[in-house]
Design a protein around this motif. Sequence first.
Motif, short mmCIF file in Angstrom:
data_model
loop_
_atom_site.label_atom_id
_atom_site.label_comp_id
_atom_site.label_asym_id
_atom_site.label_seq_id
_atom_site.Cartn_x
_atom_site.Cartn_y
_atom_site.Cartn_z
N TRP A 142 -29.89 -66.65 -67.01
CA TRP A 142 -28.50 -66.22 -67.14
C TRP A 142 -28.38 -64.71 -67.06
N LEU A 143 -27.30 -64.30 -66.45
CA LEU A 143 -27.05 -62.87 -66.27
C LEU A 143 -25.66 -62.49 -66.76
N PRO A 144 -25.54 -61.36 -67.46
CA PRO A 144 -26.59 -60.40 -67.80
C PRO A 144 -27.58 -60.97 -68.80
N ALA A 145 -28.71 -60.34 -68.90
CA ALA A 145 -29.79 -60.85 -69.74
C ALA A 145 -29.44 -60.91 -71.21
N ASN A 146 -28.48 -60.09 -71.65
CA ASN A 146 -28.11 -60.07 -73.07
C ASN A 146 -26.93 -60.98 -73.38
N ALA A 147 -26.58 -61.90 -72.47
CA ALA A 147 -25.46 -62.82 -72.72
C ALA A 147 -25.77 -63.72 -73.90
N ASN A 148 -24.79 -63.84 -74.81
CA ASN A 148 -24.96 -64.68 -76.00
C ASN A 148 -24.02 -65.87 -76.02
N THR A 149 -22.93 -65.80 -75.28
CA THR A 149 -21.95 -66.88 -75.26
C THR A 149 -21.62 -67.23 -73.80
N ALA A 150 -20.93 -68.34 -73.63
CA ALA A 150 -20.55 -68.77 -72.28
C ALA A 150 -19.67 -67.74 -71.60
N SER A 151 -18.80 -67.11 -72.36
CA SER A 151 -17.91 -66.11 -71.76
C SER A 151 -18.68 -64.86 -71.33
N ASP A 152 -19.85 -64.62 -71.95
CA ASP A 152 -20.67 -63.46 -71.56
C ASP A 152 -21.36 -63.67 -70.22
N VAL A 153 -21.61 -64.94 -69.87
CA VAL A 153 -22.37 -65.24 -68.66
C VAL A 153 -21.52 -64.98 -67.42
N LYS A 154 -22.00 -64.12 -66.55
CA LYS A 154 -21.27 -63.76 -65.33
C LYS A 154 -21.94 -64.30 -64.07
N ALA A 155 -23.24 -64.62 -64.17
CA ALA A 155 -23.97 -65.08 -63.00
C ALA A 155 -25.22 -65.81 -63.47
#
Length: 681
Positions: free
Chosen positions: A650-663
């Motif tokens: 998952w990207l960015p690598a520091n994503a913690n929630t679904a909304s954080d995930v961009k790619a």
Amino acid sequence: MNGKFKLSRIATFLAGCSLLVGCGSDNAADTPSKESYAYSKLSVCIDADLDGYCGELEQKVTKFARTSDNNQAPYLINDSGYFLTAPASANVVNPFTTLIQNEVLFNPLVAGDTKQAQLHLQTVFGNKYGIDFNQLTSMHGPKKETEMLLASFRHALSLSGGSSYLKISAAVDKMISEKSFDIITSLSQSDLDTSYVNLSNRYLLSGSYPFSSLFMPNSITMNEGTGTLLALLNGGQLLQINTASGTYSSFSPTVTTQPEQKSAGVASLKSSFDSHHDDDDDDDDHHGGGGIVLPAQKPSILTHATQGKDNREAFLLYQPSIVGDSSISNTCNASGSNGIFLTEIGKNSKASALTSSTKIDSFGGASGGTPPVILPPIIETPTTPVSSAACRNNHIRGLTPIYMKNLIAAVFTNGSSQSTELQLLSSTTLVPLGKRYPLSSMRPLVVLNKSQSQLLVAESNNTQAVILDSDTLTPRKSINKNNIQFAVFANNDRELIISDGSRTLSWFDLSNATSPAATLEMNGNVLRLASDPSGQLSAVQTANHIYLIDNQTRRIIKSEPYSKSFIYGMSMLSDKIIISRSGAIDYIQFGNLVGSSIKIGYQLINKELVNKWASASNNSFNSTTLGYLLQSVGEKSAVSQEFNNIDLEWLPANANTASDVKAVMISGYYRNERVSLYKNL
């Protein structure tokens, strides 16, 4: 040297003949012959549903006129033992365009891009065979390589199971692996059986195309043969959508001014105005020219648009406004601005930008004092769309195209439900054919069967439905069921699925339609019902779910939560369910989910799946596998285990929630090599 060789061979083709089929040359190994290019005399269609067949409703091609791919369906030859395809931008169909189209469909590394597919194939085969894939979409290739590819394709098509597209894909995989067009001895049944994931009818893939201007349309229709949706927006603008890609065009019908016509509505309104506002003193000018002038009124209103047999034409239905001509006739007339018009879509029309905003003009009177005089509205000059054919009548309420028979079944109300009838018109000339069936309601439910040989007509709650012959409108049989809200034909037109809006779906065997042959209870009241072009599958919408149903077993195959509001319609293609709603076109794909595990994995991963995974588990967004993710959201192991070797980052690598995930970075094996694909979410 190879570059010069390629140019010399191409130059020989171009200089040696004005047509690229059946040309001869001194060098028989390198130039066309009638035997090598026999396929070029076969019919070509646009395979809109990607089923590998030229269906009766799919557009037949007489010339190659599409200028770009634009996610359009490929050309197809499937005749006399040949199975050849070409991308939409091609000017010819041959074995080399078949290689290109295969890469567009199945190679995830080219991302559906024709140019990337050509570049990849050029890298693998260009120097070896002295060919240029950039040229081969406009001309036939050298004889020796053409015959080699045709022989390999014939061998692939002889394998058991799988679609023709998949068999060709197995052949191309082997060709690329061995860097040779000749794979007759090396391609085996196991290459087809073990190399691909097939999730068709095993998984529901959801997605959406946003359309902010899709708000309270007057009509939405779908042509199953082309996969094209046509929406008539409430401002009179037409929106044509390719449901395979979400690409669209919008335009307004081109109109021409009609001779001035007397309007019964206008005469009545003017008479009413004169009787209420004239007085004995003839002092009409005492208002000093004041008063409220109502907005200009159109005598005719575009109320319905139906896609024609192909994407280039449409049937437009105009009805009189309150000030329009409402004179009564039970046939097509020589003049008038209302009725059915067959028009070429977009011809000479002005394209206009879509907008989600609607401007509403309001009028208010002064408070106190003498109320202002309301002056009669200005009536605009009547216009009709530029058309190749028309049936002019003021009281046509609906139409059902019968594409395979070049017919239209139109509802003529003749000004009253007591004299309403169904009439057959030619779909090319819109001339009445003298075939009529009396109706008792002005808005009957009319449903065409899959072979387009029969029509179901259901009217009021207390009237049995009837099956009519579509050629003659002769009654064939009655259905012992009233209050029919939805109905579709199924199982080779042997059965009819009916809903009265309750939780129960009923299957009626048309050979004995006195009572249901089977029923199925849903989890809520049926809101919409559709069936695919084959009639083997159907889709049901309730308040909270969409269901995919096997019509032969009468069982639910899969279901998907769905609770969107402001839904305008639902239709079904051979591989997906299409739902039109306020602001969007939603699709739920159930077919054509076939290919390598990384290619299918790339299709499956979207924002909806990420949200499901976040809701179904407490795991953080660390690296994982697609197999584990699918298992976590409740997919069966038979599905999830197909993707145990597909890694996700998952990207960015520091994503913690679904909304954080961009790619997401998707990694796995393709053609025995480790590859990674980047996908925005």
